[in-house]
Design an enzyme around this catalytic site. Structure first.
Site, PDB file in Angstrom:
ATOM      1  N   HIS A  32     -25.571 -33.737 -13.138  1.00 54.04           N
ATOM      2  CA  HIS A  32     -24.404 -34.193 -12.375  1.00 54.04           C
ATOM      3  C   HIS A  32     -23.371 -33.067 -12.332  1.00 54.04           C
ATOM      4  O   HIS A  32     -23.277 -32.346 -11.345  1.00 54.04           O
ATOM      5  CB  HIS A  32     -23.827 -35.485 -12.985  1.00 54.04           C
ATOM      6  CG  HIS A  32     -22.637 -35.999 -12.244  1.00 54.04           C
ATOM      7  ND1 HIS A  32     -21.530 -36.487 -12.874  1.00 54.04           N
ATOM      8  CD2 HIS A  32     -22.389 -36.093 -10.905  1.00 54.04           C
ATOM      9  CE1 HIS A  32     -20.641 -36.860 -11.950  1.00 54.04           C
ATOM     10  NE2 HIS A  32     -21.140 -36.630 -10.757  1.00 54.04           N
ATOM     11  N   CYS A  82     -20.302 -38.370 -19.946  1.00 55.27           N
ATOM     12  CA  CYS A  82     -19.221 -37.876 -19.070  1.00 55.27           C
ATOM     13  C   CYS A  82     -18.994 -38.836 -17.904  1.00 55.27           C
ATOM     14  O   CYS A  82     -17.868 -39.220 -17.620  1.00 55.27           O
ATOM     15  CB  CYS A  82     -19.551 -36.473 -18.556  1.00 55.27           C
ATOM     16  SG  CYS A  82     -19.831 -35.300 -19.898  1.00 55.27           S
ATOM     17  N   HIS A  83     -20.086 -39.216 -17.228  1.00 59.44           N
ATOM     18  CA  HIS A  83     -19.963 -40.154 -16.108  1.00 59.44           C
ATOM     19  C   HIS A  83     -21.070 -41.197 -16.156  1.00 59.44           C
ATOM     20  O   HIS A  83     -21.343 -41.873 -15.160  1.00 59.44           O
ATOM     21  CB  HIS A  83     -19.984 -39.414 -14.765  1.00 59.44           C
ATOM     22  CG  HIS A  83     -19.022 -38.273 -14.717  1.00 59.44           C
ATOM     23  ND1 HIS A  83     -19.389 -36.985 -15.050  1.00 59.44           N
ATOM     24  CD2 HIS A  83     -17.705 -38.235 -14.415  1.00 59.44           C
ATOM     25  CE1 HIS A  83     -18.331 -36.195 -14.957  1.00 59.44           C
ATOM     26  NE2 HIS A  83     -17.297 -36.920 -14.568  1.00 59.44           N
ATOM     27  N   GLY A  84     -21.788 -41.274 -17.293  1.00 61.87           N
ATOM     28  CA  GLY A  84     -22.760 -42.351 -17.481  1.00 61.87           C
ATOM     29  C   GLY A  84     -24.117 -42.148 -16.847  1.00 61.87           C
ATOM     30  O   GLY A  84     -24.649 -43.061 -16.207  1.00 61.87           O
TER      31      GLY A  84
END
Ligand code: FES
Length: 190
Positions: A130, A154-156
């Protein structure tokens, strides 16, 4: 008290030979400084064109896998990037094989992500696809995510036991670098 012997002669009256020697020295000194300065200025440009010694040294690495137990992951680094080397358990291998790859965002089988005859070794960059964070799941007790592989908080993003993206924003699987087994327990990466 100055005597006649101590009176300095005007420069115009100094012997020509002494004047020439003095001028030569100044010129040579000036040229030498310019020459050294020129070399110093050029060296960084020449050096920039060559890979630095540490980059050359890290172009490929040999890793001894013999001490990594099934279920363990080590973190190392290669070409200045973090790298996971995971010794998959039989259960993790079965879990990875059981997935219908046509349902995956980045369809790849475990066999395509490992070396033939060495399917138990999952070698991948420890860099979330990502935005480049380092996922969790290597150290004992860390969150491995919903699919038992790696989890990037961080963002799953959730990766499965083959390091394939299963949930979250990461667009592709963890990157598998070029590598080659040189024995059953030694691998050359890069
Ligand atoms: S960087 Fe890993 S989920 Fe965003």
């Amino acid at each position: 008290m100055a005597t006649e012997d101590h009176v300095a002669q005007p420069a115009s009256e100094q012997p020509e030979e002494e004047g020439v020697r003095r001028r030569d020295f100044l010129n040579i000194a000036a040229v030498s400084v310019a020459g050294v300065g020129g070399v110093i200025a050029i060296l960084p440009l020449v050096n920039q064109m060559n890979p630095s010694a540490d980059v050359l040294a890290l172009a490929s690495i040999d890793v001894d896998l013999s001490a990594i137990e099934p279920g363990q992951t080590i973190k190392t680094s290669w070409r200045k990037q973090p790298l996971f080397i995971r010794h998959l358990t039989e259960a993790e291998i079965e879990e990875a094989r059981a997935v219908d790859v046509s349902e995956l965002r980045d369809p790849q089988t475990l066999a395509e992500r490992t070396a033939e005859g060495h399917e138990q070794w999952l070698i991948s960059l420890a860099v979330c696809t990502h935005l480049g964070c380092i996922p969790l799941g290597a150290a004992a007790g860390e969150n491995k995510g919903e699919f038992g592989g790696y989890f990037c908080p961080c963002h799953g993003s959730h990766y499965d036991t083959a390091g394939r993206i299963r949930k979250g924003p990461a667009p592709t699987n963890l990157v598998v670098p070029e590598y080659e087994f040189t024995s059953d327990t030694t691998v050359t990466i890069g």
